[in-house]
Write a protein that holds these residues in place. Structure first.
Motif, PDB file in Angstrom:
ATOM      1  N   ILE A 241      45.960  41.840  44.784  1.00 58.05           N
ATOM      2  CA  ILE A 241      45.871  43.040  45.617  1.00 58.05           C
ATOM      3  C   ILE A 241      47.155  43.278  46.395  1.00 58.05           C
ATOM      4  O   ILE A 241      47.549  44.410  46.618  1.00 58.05           O
ATOM      5  CB  ILE A 241      44.643  42.981  46.562  1.00 58.05           C
ATOM      6  N   MET A 242      47.845  42.213  46.795  1.00 50.76           N
ATOM      7  CA  MET A 242      49.092  42.404  47.541  1.00 50.76           C
ATOM      8  C   MET A 242      50.118  43.136  46.699  1.00 50.76           C
ATOM      9  O   MET A 242      50.800  44.023  47.185  1.00 50.76           O
ATOM     10  CB  MET A 242      49.656  41.067  48.023  1.00 50.76           C
ATOM     11  N   SER A 243      50.231  42.769  45.427  1.00 50.85           N
ATOM     12  CA  SER A 243      51.224  43.442  44.590  1.00 50.85           C
ATOM     13  C   SER A 243      50.861  44.912  44.383  1.00 50.85           C
ATOM     14  O   SER A 243      51.743  45.740  44.257  1.00 50.85           O
ATOM     15  CB  SER A 243      51.396  42.720  43.256  1.00 50.85           C
ATOM     16  N   ASP A 244      49.564  45.223  44.360  1.00 54.27           N
ATOM     17  CA  ASP A 244      49.152  46.619  44.225  1.00 54.27           C
ATOM     18  C   ASP A 244      49.519  47.424  45.469  1.00 54.27           C
ATOM     19  O   ASP A 244      50.020  48.533  45.373  1.00 54.27           O
ATOM     20  CB  ASP A 244      47.647  46.724  43.993  1.00 54.27           C
ATOM     21  N   LEU A 245      49.277  46.872  46.643  1.00 58.20           N
ATOM     22  CA  LEU A 245      49.536  47.589  47.888  1.00 58.20           C
ATOM     23  C   LEU A 245      51.014  47.633  48.254  1.00 58.20           C
ATOM     24  O   LEU A 245      51.474  48.566  48.881  1.00 58.20           O
ATOM     25  CB  LEU A 245      48.775  46.933  49.048  1.00 58.20           C
ATOM     26  N   LEU A 246      51.756  46.604  47.882  1.00 58.73           N
ATOM     27  CA  LEU A 246      53.136  46.471  48.339  1.00 58.73           C
ATOM     28  C   LEU A 246      54.134  46.440  47.187  1.00 58.73           C
ATOM     29  O   LEU A 246      55.204  45.846  47.306  1.00 58.73           O
ATOM     30  CB  LEU A 246      53.265  45.176  49.166  1.00 58.73           C
ATOM     31  N   LYS A 247      53.803  47.111  46.098  1.00 61.67           N
ATOM     32  CA  LYS A 247      54.647  47.021  44.902  1.00 61.67           C
ATOM     33  C   LYS A 247      56.090  47.471  45.123  1.00 61.67           C
ATOM     34  O   LYS A 247      56.983  47.023  44.451  1.00 61.67           O
ATOM     35  CB  LYS A 247      54.018  47.779  43.745  1.00 61.67           C
TER      36      LYS A 247
END
Length: 92
Positions: free
Chosen positions: A24-30
């Motif tokens: 989820i972090m990579s989705d939000l902070l890509k």
């Protein structure tokens, strides 16, 4: 009332359930750089900078300098990922 990015980010991250790989972090902070992703991780888990410095066995000033230059060693990213339960790819 002033807008507080840290509160917004913490609220936003807490609304999502993190999957087994922590993706989820990579989705939000890509689009964020590595320093931005680490800062978001620390904010979302209410982790003080001193704790990160202790995990990496460096001084808080070293952490500050790494945030400023966005210069992180892969071994340190592995330590961060392991210590805080996220996938290393979410930090890169």
């Amino acid at each position: 009332m002033a807008f507080d990015k840290n509160i917004f980010l913490t609220y936003t991250l807490s609304r999502y359930s993190i999957n087994k790989k922590g993706g989820i972090m990579s989705d939000l902070l890509k689009d964020a750089d590595t320093s931005g992703k680490i800062k978001a991780l620390l904010a979302s888990k209410d982790i003080p900078l001193e704790n990160l410095a202790q995990i990496l066995d460096v001084t808080p000033m070293t952490i500050y300098n790494r945030f400023k230059s966005d210069d992180w060693h892969i071994k340190d990213l592995r330590k961060i990922a392991e210590a805080y339960g996220v996938d290393i790819h979410d930090l890169i």
